[in-house]
Design a protein around this motif. Structure first.
Motif, mmCIF file in Angstrom:
data_model
loop_
_atom_site.group_PDB
_atom_site.id
_atom_site.type_symbol
_atom_site.label_atom_id
_atom_site.label_comp_id
_atom_site.label_asym_id
_atom_site.label_seq_id
_atom_site.Cartn_x
_atom_site.Cartn_y
_atom_site.Cartn_z
ATOM 1 N N MET A 106 -16.785 11.547 16.666
ATOM 2 C CA MET A 106 -16.112 12.647 16.412
ATOM 3 C C MET A 106 -16.941 13.411 15.497
ATOM 4 S SD MET A 106 -13.117 12.382 17.790
ATOM 5 C CE MET A 106 -12.275 13.508 16.890
ATOM 6 N N SER A 107 -17.336 14.581 15.922
ATOM 7 C CA SER A 107 -18.194 15.427 14.846
ATOM 8 C C SER A 107 -17.043 16.387 14.074
ATOM 9 C CB SER A 107 -19.112 16.269 15.910
ATOM 10 O OG SER A 107 -18.166 17.370 16.299
ATOM 11 N N PRO A 108 -17.811 16.892 13.137
ATOM 12 C CA PRO A 108 -16.854 17.901 12.095
ATOM 13 C C PRO A 108 -16.291 18.978 13.032
ATOM 14 C CG PRO A 108 -18.890 17.332 11.012
ATOM 15 C CD PRO A 108 -19.162 16.950 12.517
ATOM 16 N N VAL A 109 -16.883 19.459 14.144
ATOM 17 C CA VAL A 109 -16.404 20.411 14.909
ATOM 18 C C VAL A 109 -15.396 19.895 16.064
ATOM 19 C CG1 VAL A 109 -18.267 22.156 14.630
ATOM 20 C CG2 VAL A 109 -18.189 20.543 16.622
ATOM 21 N N ASP A 110 -15.223 18.579 16.010
ATOM 22 C CA ASP A 110 -14.216 18.183 17.243
ATOM 23 C C ASP A 110 -13.359 16.993 16.630
ATOM 24 O OD1 ASP A 110 -13.129 17.617 19.662
ATOM 25 O OD2 ASP A 110 -15.077 16.136 20.355
ATOM 26 N N PRO A 111 -12.368 17.586 15.731
ATOM 27 C CA PRO A 111 -11.617 16.866 15.196
ATOM 28 C C PRO A 111 -10.404 16.098 15.746
ATOM 29 C CG PRO A 111 -11.081 19.058 14.396
ATOM 30 C CD PRO A 111 -12.040 18.922 15.461
ATOM 31 N N VAL A 112 -10.194 16.537 16.843
ATOM 32 C CA VAL A 112 -9.064 15.896 17.637
ATOM 33 C C VAL A 112 -9.176 14.642 18.217
ATOM 34 C CG1 VAL A 112 -7.432 16.446 19.319
ATOM 35 C CG2 VAL A 112 -8.278 18.199 17.957
ATOM 36 N N PRO A 113 -8.576 13.634 17.984
ATOM 37 C CA PRO A 113 -8.980 12.322 18.344
ATOM 38 C C PRO A 113 -8.646 12.746 19.916
ATOM 39 C CG PRO A 113 -6.753 12.115 17.308
ATOM 40 C CD PRO A 113 -7.412 13.628 16.809
ATOM 41 N N TYR A 114 -9.293 11.591 20.844
ATOM 42 C CA TYR A 114 -8.856 11.291 22.108
ATOM 43 C C TYR A 114 -7.612 10.558 22.405
ATOM 44 C CZ TYR A 114 -13.742 12.655 22.845
ATOM 45 O OH TYR A 114 -14.905 13.440 22.688
ATOM 46 N N ARG A 115 -6.742 11.170 23.201
ATOM 47 C CA ARG A 115 -5.539 10.495 23.440
ATOM 48 C C ARG A 115 -5.760 9.424 24.527
ATOM 49 N NH1 ARG A 115 -2.886 15.798 25.276
ATOM 50 N NH2 ARG A 115 -5.065 15.802 25.984
ATOM 51 N N ILE A 116 -5.328 8.011 24.169
ATOM 52 C CA ILE A 116 -5.391 7.178 24.936
ATOM 53 C C ILE A 116 -4.044 6.343 25.267
ATOM 54 C CG2 ILE A 116 -6.538 4.970 25.134
ATOM 55 C CD1 ILE A 116 -8.660 7.058 24.773
ATOM 56 N N ALA A 117 -3.667 6.482 26.514
ATOM 57 C CA ALA A 117 -2.735 5.915 27.010
ATOM 58 C C ALA A 117 -2.806 4.188 26.899
ATOM 59 C CB ALA A 117 -2.148 6.008 28.334
ATOM 60 N N GLY A 118 -1.885 3.637 26.098
ATOM 61 C CA GLY A 118 -1.936 2.008 26.174
ATOM 62 C C GLY A 118 -0.855 1.330 26.880
ATOM 63 N N ILE A 119 -1.121 0.562 27.645
ATOM 64 C CA ILE A 119 -0.109 -0.022 28.851
ATOM 65 C C ILE A 119 -0.195 -1.661 28.591
ATOM 66 C CG2 ILE A 119 0.562 -0.514 30.935
ATOM 67 C CD1 ILE A 119 -0.276 2.407 31.626
ATOM 68 N N ALA A 120 0.842 -2.189 28.123
ATOM 69 C CA ALA A 120 0.601 -3.766 28.290
ATOM 70 C C ALA A 120 1.171 -4.125 29.504
ATOM 71 C CB ALA A 120 1.406 -4.268 27.163
ATOM 72 N N GLY A 121 0.466 -5.243 30.033
ATOM 73 C CA GLY A 121 0.784 -5.645 31.402
ATOM 74 C C GLY A 121 1.803 -6.731 31.450
ATOM 75 N N SER A 122 2.642 -6.889 30.434
ATOM 76 C CA SER A 122 3.771 -7.879 30.540
ATOM 77 C C SER A 122 5.180 -7.196 30.216
ATOM 78 C CB SER A 122 3.533 -8.978 29.578
ATOM 79 O OG SER A 122 4.770 -10.021 29.440
ATOM 80 N N LEU A 123 6.117 -7.478 31.082
ATOM 81 C CA LEU A 123 7.407 -7.131 30.713
ATOM 82 C C LEU A 123 8.333 -7.830 29.527
ATOM 83 C CD1 LEU A 123 8.252 -6.149 34.468
ATOM 84 C CD2 LEU A 123 8.313 -4.497 32.433
ATOM 85 N N ARG A 124 8.077 -9.185 29.376
ATOM 86 C CA ARG A 124 8.796 -9.762 28.213
ATOM 87 C C ARG A 124 8.807 -9.136 26.957
ATOM 88 N NH1 ARG A 124 6.070 -15.503 27.725
ATOM 89 N NH2 ARG A 124 8.266 -15.863 26.711
ATOM 90 N N ARG A 125 9.677 -9.245 25.997
ATOM 91 C CA ARG A 125 9.871 -8.639 24.778
ATOM 92 C C ARG A 125 8.722 -9.364 23.986
ATOM 93 N NH1 ARG A 125 15.740 -9.758 24.218
ATOM 94 N NH2 ARG A 125 15.013 -11.163 25.972
ATOM 95 N N ALA A 126 8.555 -10.766 23.785
ATOM 96 C CA ALA A 126 7.878 -11.354 23.009
ATOM 97 C C ALA A 126 6.333 -11.736 23.712
ATOM 98 C CB ALA A 126 8.175 -12.619 22.403
ATOM 99 N N SER A 127 5.781 -10.768 23.954
ATOM 100 C CA SER A 127 4.324 -10.985 24.647
ATOM 101 C C SER A 127 3.103 -10.860 23.904
ATOM 102 C CB SER A 127 4.572 -9.627 25.625
ATOM 103 O OG SER A 127 3.065 -9.411 25.903
ATOM 104 N N PHE A 128 2.185 -11.783 24.166
ATOM 105 C CA PHE A 128 0.962 -11.765 23.366
ATOM 106 C C PHE A 128 0.239 -10.409 23.636
ATOM 107 C CE2 PHE A 128 1.403 -16.371 23.130
ATOM 108 C CZ PHE A 128 1.513 -16.560 21.854
ATOM 109 N N ASN A 129 0.040 -9.928 24.976
ATOM 110 C CA ASN A 129 -0.447 -8.755 25.277
ATOM 111 C C ASN A 129 0.013 -7.618 24.544
ATOM 112 O OD1 ASN A 129 -2.612 -9.500 27.567
ATOM 113 N ND2 ASN A 129 -0.947 -10.921 27.964
ATOM 114 N N LYS A 130 1.520 -7.504 24.427
ATOM 115 C CA LYS A 130 2.022 -6.411 23.809
ATOM 116 C C LYS A 130 1.485 -6.445 22.197
ATOM 117 C CE LYS A 130 6.038 -5.693 26.235
ATOM 118 N NZ LYS A 130 7.849 -5.602 26.384
ATOM 119 N N SER A 131 1.480 -7.781 21.696
ATOM 120 C CA SER A 131 0.823 -7.891 20.303
ATOM 121 C C SER A 131 -0.812 -7.459 20.300
ATOM 122 C CB SER A 131 1.041 -9.213 19.855
ATOM 123 O OG SER A 131 2.499 -9.663 19.900
#
Lengths: 192, 192, 192, 192
Positions: free
Chosen positions: D1-26
């Motif tokens: 990030m340069s001083p003239v480009d202060p907006v962070p990139y938006r990264i979609a985060g997806i966990a590959g497990s549906l269970r609530r207590a998931s190491f991948n979610k953590s």
């Protein structure tokens, strides 16, 4: 290539077959001939002629052929690897070359190298899709950057070449498209 | 083995590494030593020492080493292949051997051959799981019968051997279980 | 089938596509129609219609559809899985079914089950070769026995069917050969 | 990030497990918390909750959940996919999501998208190495750009988390290194 950057990128070209009359050699020759001006493809005809990988050999000092190929790859801005598929996988001699060039750890000549994969097979099925998939995985762990698409998968090669000349127009077009994209890809990814 | 069938099955044993001090050679030696009486595992120490596959070579007449290995495999009732993994894939020399042994079409010595895969790696990850997966696919298309389970995947090999002796008990147990199942598997699948 | 063993083996037939007009459904229907007398192929039309795998769901008690499919597979002597390929891999719904049927550990209905893979794709490339390769690896670790060869890989499916009828003779022959071999394979491998 | 480009990139985060207590979610939550300032990781909690892919469904008009996920991905500059491995392969629900997001041809939201893969498994073997390898192949053919290295493969997850908090320092370091490199990678590869 902008007017102020007139030197083409040097791309090492390696065919994955040792036989003289090889569709993959012909495909590589075609690519070298039609590459855009920003890519200079140098075919390395003996790239596969390395000893079988043996860590005892390596520990005793790298064989001359290995040293020579490492030097050629280190100087290149990218790699074009054009390979057949044997038994639904990477040909042994191709994997052997990749294994040597993945060494030594941390200074492997393939590390950070932009790579374009192509392949031709005589069969109806896949056009080397499985060999390319395996190479994509192996080259990623070595730290090379394998261009994502378009895949250049030439099945039924016997119908697409006249002697050693690629005459099939759809194949010519996909090769040209892949090379054009690779020129951009090398500009972005080559080691600095 | 029934009382009327006292001859053990002859299993060709191939280690997928050329170096002298190899965990995979040690693992193969362990398997040969503890195999059940119905399996006689003959280690073929030079099985990987073949020329790089080249169809011109084949067309000129198979190299002596290839002829010898084909004969050894043709006589065997099964194959135990114990291989490392290089760069998330099959080592080049191992694939090169498989490629030679997949020829000639229709009479390949691997065709219809029962195969047991094992592998050891020094890393923490996978214990050669990707090399074995790729071999499973290549050997299937050649027509070999690769036993499904249990997988014998020895990670962190440096902690499981004392010198060249396998000392890790869980690994010893899985090797013994795989060999016991392979004895049944060979009885069912060997070519007749 | 000998005179003293007149009951055909019951083979569960699963198509890997949910759409109504599916070449894979048509290929499965063809296989069911031409199977040798020793194989009775029962198509399970709703085999893929399972919830997305979620261990919380499983812990809460298996969903009814899962219980029903497990029971159907448990009663079968073998499985014929006819699947498309999506994005160079196993379709999500097919892998989801395999993942449910790989549970519970030790009593998975796929364990020790003889499996025949077939597949059709409309593309020119591979005829589902990569989906089948991935399934071969996943099914092996589950403990299923996947027949090695011949591979049934139907590329350019649009040219091989007339409506939903398989009319391509070479494809008919390879399907017939695979089924004939599978009859022997089931006789040898079915759980006892 | 340069001083003239202060907006962070938006990264979609997806966990590959549906269970609530998931190491991948953590693991995903940890990555989102420690990401460098140039990356803003937005976790999409329902990304996997899509219907099973069915071309008839698609032809009838894309389901709402699919439309919503496509829009979320289309707006993102990159994707962080953190996935378990089931049966030596990609979990069914994860592949199902990738298959939906590979559509429609030519306008797939994954096309040209920079992707970072991570994964955690409780087993000793591989830390999802095979799932990641298969995803690398599938995502390449879709036209996504999967970062080559370092691989983030968390085996024996049970020993590396305290509840849902990643406490293993070597794993924290490799995650931080991968995220730092991904920031550069997104800058280079994001669609323009």
């Amino acid at each position: 290539m902008s007017p102020v950057d007139p030197v083409p990128y040097r791309i090492a070209g390696i065919a994955g077959s040792l036989r003289r009359a090889s569709f993959n050699k012909s495909l590589l020759a075609h690519a070298a001939a039609v590459a855009p001006p920003s890519l200079a493809i140098d075919v390395l005809p003996d790239a596969l002629r390395l000893p079988l990988f043996d860590q005892d050999l390596e520990d005793a000092g790298d064989p001359d052929e290995v040293v020579a190929l490492r030097a050629a790859l280190a100087e290149a801005d990218g790699l074009l690897l054009v390979t057949p598929e044997y038994n639904f996988g990477v040909p042994g001699p191709v994997k052997n070359m990749v294994d040597w060039m993945s060494r030594p750890p941390g200074r492997a000549p393939l590390r950070d190298k932009p790579v374009l994969l192509m392949g031709a097979s005589t069969g109806r099925l896949g056009g080397t899709v499985q060999a390319q998939g395996q190479l994509r995985i192996s080259l990623a762990v070595v730290g090379a950057h394998v261009m994502a698409s378009p895949p250049v998968l030439v099945a039924e090669a016997g119908t697409r070449f006249d002697g050693d000349v690629l005459v099939d127009e759809p194949t010519q077009k996909i090769v040209a498209l892949a090379l054009a994209r690779f020129a951009d890809f090398v500009a972005t990814h080559r080691p600095r």
